[in-house]
Scaffold this motif. Sequence first.
Motif, PDB file in Angstrom:
ATOM      1  N   ARG A 177      -5.090   2.834  -5.434  1.00  0.00           N
ATOM      2  CA  ARG A 177      -6.195   2.669  -4.477  1.00  0.00           C
ATOM      3  C   ARG A 177      -7.087   3.897  -4.497  1.00  0.00           C
ATOM      4  O   ARG A 177      -6.624   5.020  -4.563  1.00  0.00           O
ATOM      5  CB  ARG A 177      -5.642   2.502  -3.076  1.00  0.00           C
ATOM      6  CG  ARG A 177      -4.932   1.218  -2.875  1.00  0.00           C
ATOM      7  CD  ARG A 177      -4.169   1.186  -1.586  1.00  0.00           C
ATOM      8  NE  ARG A 177      -3.311   0.017  -1.608  1.00  0.00           N
ATOM      9  CZ  ARG A 177      -3.795  -1.219  -1.429  1.00  0.00           C
ATOM     10  NH1 ARG A 177      -5.062  -1.407  -1.189  1.00  0.00           N
ATOM     11  NH2 ARG A 177      -2.971  -2.243  -1.500  1.00  0.00           N
ATOM     12  N   GLN A 233     -11.680  -4.099  -2.409  1.00  0.00           N
ATOM     13  CA  GLN A 233     -10.771  -2.979  -2.639  1.00  0.00           C
ATOM     14  C   GLN A 233     -10.941  -2.424  -4.040  1.00  0.00           C
ATOM     15  O   GLN A 233     -10.516  -1.322  -4.330  1.00  0.00           O
ATOM     16  CB  GLN A 233      -9.335  -3.458  -2.448  1.00  0.00           C
ATOM     17  CG  GLN A 233      -9.041  -3.842  -1.018  1.00  0.00           C
ATOM     18  CD  GLN A 233      -7.795  -4.677  -0.932  1.00  0.00           C
ATOM     19  OE1 GLN A 233      -7.675  -5.724  -1.553  1.00  0.00           O
ATOM     20  NE2 GLN A 233      -6.853  -4.210  -0.149  1.00  0.00           N
ATOM     21  N   LEU A 255      -2.703  -0.480  -6.636  1.00  0.00           N
ATOM     22  CA  LEU A 255      -3.564  -1.620  -6.331  1.00  0.00           C
ATOM     23  C   LEU A 255      -3.513  -2.658  -7.442  1.00  0.00           C
ATOM     24  O   LEU A 255      -3.373  -3.847  -7.197  1.00  0.00           O
ATOM     25  CB  LEU A 255      -5.012  -1.147  -6.156  1.00  0.00           C
ATOM     26  CG  LEU A 255      -6.020  -2.249  -5.859  1.00  0.00           C
ATOM     27  CD1 LEU A 255      -5.754  -2.862  -4.493  1.00  0.00           C
ATOM     28  CD2 LEU A 255      -7.446  -1.702  -5.929  1.00  0.00           C
ATOM     29  N   ARG A 283     -15.776   4.418   0.858  1.00  0.00           N
ATOM     30  CA  ARG A 283     -15.075   3.183   1.200  1.00  0.00           C
ATOM     31  C   ARG A 283     -13.661   3.124   0.662  1.00  0.00           C
ATOM     32  O   ARG A 283     -12.993   2.103   0.783  1.00  0.00           O
ATOM     33  CB  ARG A 283     -15.867   1.995   0.634  1.00  0.00           C
ATOM     34  CG  ARG A 283     -17.223   1.915   1.258  1.00  0.00           C
ATOM     35  CD  ARG A 283     -18.161   1.032   0.498  1.00  0.00           C
ATOM     36  NE  ARG A 283     -19.390   0.909   1.268  1.00  0.00           N
ATOM     37  CZ  ARG A 283     -19.766  -0.200   1.881  1.00  0.00           C
ATOM     38  NH1 ARG A 283     -19.055  -1.282   1.755  1.00  0.00           N
ATOM     39  NH2 ARG A 283     -20.867  -0.228   2.583  1.00  0.00           N
ATOM     40  N   ASN A 284     -13.236   4.196   0.010  1.00  0.00           N
ATOM     41  CA  ASN A 284     -11.899   4.251  -0.555  1.00  0.00           C
ATOM     42  C   ASN A 284     -11.609   3.035  -1.448  1.00  0.00           C
ATOM     43  O   ASN A 284     -10.583   2.380  -1.348  1.00  0.00           O
ATOM     44  CB  ASN A 284     -10.855   4.359   0.553  1.00  0.00           C
ATOM     45  CG  ASN A 284      -9.528   4.845  -0.008  1.00  0.00           C
ATOM     46  OD1 ASN A 284      -9.523   5.593  -0.995  1.00  0.00           O
ATOM     47  ND2 ASN A 284      -8.440   4.407   0.595  1.00  0.00           N
ATOM     48  N   MET A 285     -12.583   2.714  -2.284  1.00  0.00           N
ATOM     49  CA  MET A 285     -12.393   1.610  -3.231  1.00  0.00           C
ATOM     50  C   MET A 285     -11.811   2.164  -4.519  1.00  0.00           C
ATOM     51  O   MET A 285     -12.045   3.313  -4.874  1.00  0.00           O
ATOM     52  CB  MET A 285     -13.754   1.016  -3.632  1.00  0.00           C
ATOM     53  CG  MET A 285     -14.405   0.115  -2.647  1.00  0.00           C
ATOM     54  SD  MET A 285     -15.890  -0.574  -3.384  1.00  0.00           S
ATOM     55  CE  MET A 285     -16.830   0.852  -3.819  1.00  0.00           C
ATOM     56  N   ASN A 327      -2.699  -6.058  -5.732  1.00  0.00           N
ATOM     57  CA  ASN A 327      -2.316  -5.991  -4.336  1.00  0.00           C
ATOM     58  C   ASN A 327      -0.947  -6.611  -4.090  1.00  0.00           C
ATOM     59  O   ASN A 327      -0.711  -7.208  -3.056  1.00  0.00           O
ATOM     60  CB  ASN A 327      -3.344  -6.774  -3.511  1.00  0.00           C
ATOM     61  CG  ASN A 327      -3.860  -5.934  -2.371  1.00  0.00           C
ATOM     62  OD1 ASN A 327      -3.227  -4.944  -2.028  1.00  0.00           O
ATOM     63  ND2 ASN A 327      -4.976  -6.319  -1.819  1.00  0.00           N
ATOM     64  N   ASP A 382     -12.103  -9.447  -2.730  1.00  0.00           N
ATOM     65  CA  ASP A 382     -11.304  -8.246  -2.958  1.00  0.00           C
ATOM     66  C   ASP A 382     -11.766  -7.455  -4.173  1.00  0.00           C
ATOM     67  O   ASP A 382     -11.500  -6.280  -4.294  1.00  0.00           O
ATOM     68  CB  ASP A 382      -9.830  -8.623  -3.117  1.00  0.00           C
ATOM     69  CG  ASP A 382      -9.307  -9.328  -1.874  1.00  0.00           C
ATOM     70  OD1 ASP A 382      -9.808  -8.992  -0.778  1.00  0.00           O
ATOM     71  OD2 ASP A 382      -8.442 -10.205  -1.990  1.00  0.00           O
ATOM     72  N   ASP A 394     -16.752  -5.840   1.223  1.00  0.00           N
ATOM     73  CA  ASP A 394     -15.933  -4.635   1.257  1.00  0.00           C
ATOM     74  C   ASP A 394     -14.721  -4.758   0.346  1.00  0.00           C
ATOM     75  O   ASP A 394     -13.577  -4.783   0.812  1.00  0.00           O
ATOM     76  CB  ASP A 394     -15.463  -4.338   2.696  1.00  0.00           C
ATOM     77  CG  ASP A 394     -16.640  -4.212   3.625  1.00  0.00           C
ATOM     78  OD1 ASP A 394     -17.545  -3.414   3.314  1.00  0.00           O
ATOM     79  OD2 ASP A 394     -16.679  -4.934   4.635  1.00  0.00           O
ATOM     80  N   GLY A 434       0.796  -1.221   0.000  1.00  0.00           N
ATOM     81  CA  GLY A 434       0.000   0.000   0.000  1.00  0.00           C
ATOM     82  C   GLY A 434       0.831   1.275   0.000  1.00  0.00           C
ATOM     83  O   GLY A 434       0.291   2.348  -0.178  1.00  0.00           O
TER      84      GLY A 434
END
Lengths: 328, 272, 323
Positions: A37, A173, A8, A203-205, A71, A90, A171, A3
């Motif tokens: 991200r 990514q 991502l 949700r910071n997706m 990721n 994910d 949830d 991260g």
Amino acid sequence: MSGADGLLLDIRDLTVELRSPGGLIQPVDKVTFSLDRGKTLAVVGESGSGKSMLCRAILGLVPSRGSIVFNGHEAGRLSAGVMNRIRGRDIGVVLQNPLSSLNPVMTIARQIMEPMRCHLKLSKRESREKTLNLLGAVGIPQPHERMACYPHQLSGGMRQRVAIAIALACDPQLLIADEPTTALDVTVQAEILGLLSRLQRERNMALILVSHDLGVVAGVADDIAVMYAGRIVELGPTGALFARMRMRYTRALFDAIPRIDEPLQRRLPDIPGQPPDFSALPVGCRFAPRCASAGEICHREYPPLTADNADRHLFACWFPCAGTEVGR
Amino acid sequence: MADLGRKPGITFYLACGWLALVVLCALCAGVLPLHFTLDQIDSDHLAAGPGGAHLLGTDAMGRDLLVRLLFGSRVSLIVGSCAPLLGLVVGLLLGMPAAWCRGWSERLIMTATDVILAFPALIFLLVFTAILGPKLITITLGLGLLLSPRFIRVVRANTARFREREFILAARIGGAGEVSILLKEVLPNIMGPLLAYTLVVTGYVIVVEGGLAFLGLSVPSPAPSWGGMIAAGRDVLEEAPHVVIFPMATMFLTVLAVNLLGDRLRGRYERS
Amino acid sequence: MVFGRAATVVWKKLLHLLLVVLAVTLLTFVMTDRLPADIAAEISGRGATAADLAEVRERLGLNRPVLIRYASWLGDVCLGRLGNSLATELPVKESLRSHLPVTLELLFLSQLFALLLALPAGIITAWRAGSRLDRLTGTFAFACASLPNYVLAMGMVMLFSLKFKLLPATGYTPLSAGLAANLKGFLLPALAIALVEWVILMRVLRTDLIATLKEDYILLARCKGVPAWRILLVHALRPSLFTFITVLGMQTASLIGGAVIIETIFALPGIGRLLVNAIFAQDYPLIQGTVLLITLAYVLINFLVDLCYGLLDPRLRKVADNG
């Protein structure tokens, strides 16, 4: 995990090869891009340009070559079981048609709870609670009563909200939305699009938004990738791309958007000709047969995806547009 | 089926070859240079195994199996070809008008087919043969009539697909009468799938005719039929299995060949 | 309102099925009336005079018009009376009660075997359509479909009963004599039926499942990371069962009274044998009672299949519903 740099998804030379009656075809051809991200990438192109196939390749649902790093993990090295877990947990997916993409014989609660139970190993009660919250979050009124509904008892917009809830169940990514608004009424389209970008911020997706409509993605995307005949032909930050469209194909897509400030009688310009058949692709630039400014080299050699200077705005054209401002 | 591609494979030619052989045998059974007649009893060789004077052996009564097999093929072939054809004709005569006129006539015809389908076929066949006697023509007629509701349904479904098509409208505008439209425009279009269905039914009818022999409803005793030979061989199953094995194998191969052809034909019409 | 309309549909269906029962029993009456031989002569024995015959006919009510006789039979049925057999003078109900368990057991076991073969085979061949396994299964199924069940039955008798002496060739052992002995007697006949019937079940399941697997909601399920077995069994199977259930219902219905050849070969005293014997003996009350039972079963199965459609697909449960 990886991260630190915010990266991502990193895709290099992704190629999908399928057997078809016309021989081997490559509906996705050496596609390269990366996604940070929390950012949004819009993939734009006509139908049949390989957008949906690209999504399936990222999900590992069609055999592909090249590298997909998600990721920090190389997807090609993962076992089928792990890939399955990544797909549901994910990466969330919203498909084009909410009428056909929900299972008609399962209640919506069961469909939303399924990934939670499969991937997060939540108990029945926990997943019910989470589902209720999710239904509220995607804007479904009286979620309690809707839990036991079957898809056919909901309207198109409601169904797409349910589909979004399914995609968000674990949830993820990354959310891949494959033409999420195309099958909906115009009024509902804006709502769903607004919902998607709000959820993404909250949700910071990361979001990959696939569309055939440059106008739809303009307001929400950080980056835009324009696809034609299986290849990315122009890729850049939304602002830079709208400021200087280098590809005549992108320009033509842009001109096809109806605008409010123009007289209604204006005939929308169309792009002459058809996208090429994947089993009989032109040798050089794939857009050349439909391009007004194509020269001799265009029919001979495929233009590399490059930038003018050091910026991130890439395009694949031998004779790019001069780069005049596009009035909006 | 996956194994029956577009190109006819070896199985297709084998099936055609076997059927041609059976048809030839049925036609020529009377003129072939056979050493025995149909009901000639060889009391020295009761239920004798294959070989010697009797190529395929003899049955429990000492009758030559080969001869009976050859003549028996006539029954299977006649019933197998005529009963489905009769069903097809009835199906066309009632199914096409039902699909075309709709309304009360369709409802009447379809209700009637429902009733016949629900009716125990056994009663129909037993009563039919009891009244007309167990003869080849009775069995053919009875089975043909029993099959007609299925044909009516298939014909109706196929015809209905063409009711709203443009070329039908074009013919009507061109002044063609409804009967002539049905005969000239619709019939040629539905004949393909119907023939495929007829072939599938043919295999089924050969099986059913054989089964009737177990109830004593096939052709009466001295006349041979494959089913009759199998049924009669039950009594000597342990001592002389060849008595039933030969007619069983013949019937299996014939039904298999017919089914292969039917399946191929069906596959062709489903693709297009 | 909604329920009212759904109820109307159910009533209409029931009415239709009742009409089928009436039509079939009437048709049976009219047809058996045309049988050439004379039951009266049969009953009064050899050397009976014309007066004797007339007296028997009078007593049995045979000289009344067929429609009147049908009406009076129907009236009796409504009162729960099926009458006595003419040949044996036993109550028809008694004969049905003793023959029905045999038919039901044969039916249950054969359909069970057929399902055990057809369900896995249909699912696997649809999942791996075009594979070698699919082609092999298809070829095997094709051969099975071309085998008459009586040929299969006799082949199995030769193999398992006469050669290896594993199972009895014929005969029925009642359940009271022990489950194992009873099942042994049913194994071959049930297999003979199942090995022919599983083919069509497998084929319709395979075809429908392949179509379902192309649906968007299956793609979404794969996107959700649902494991393959769950996609097949939870997502795809249920919407693909319509034709399967229909065919299963038709096959089951036809086995009640239709398995007569298998019953004959294995000497099982089922409904099929009962009917054939009744017809040969022109035992009208017995024929009528058996046909009534067969038709009622047919109607009941039809009705159950319709109910199953509603269970399979919630869209069919309520007639008018647009939530």
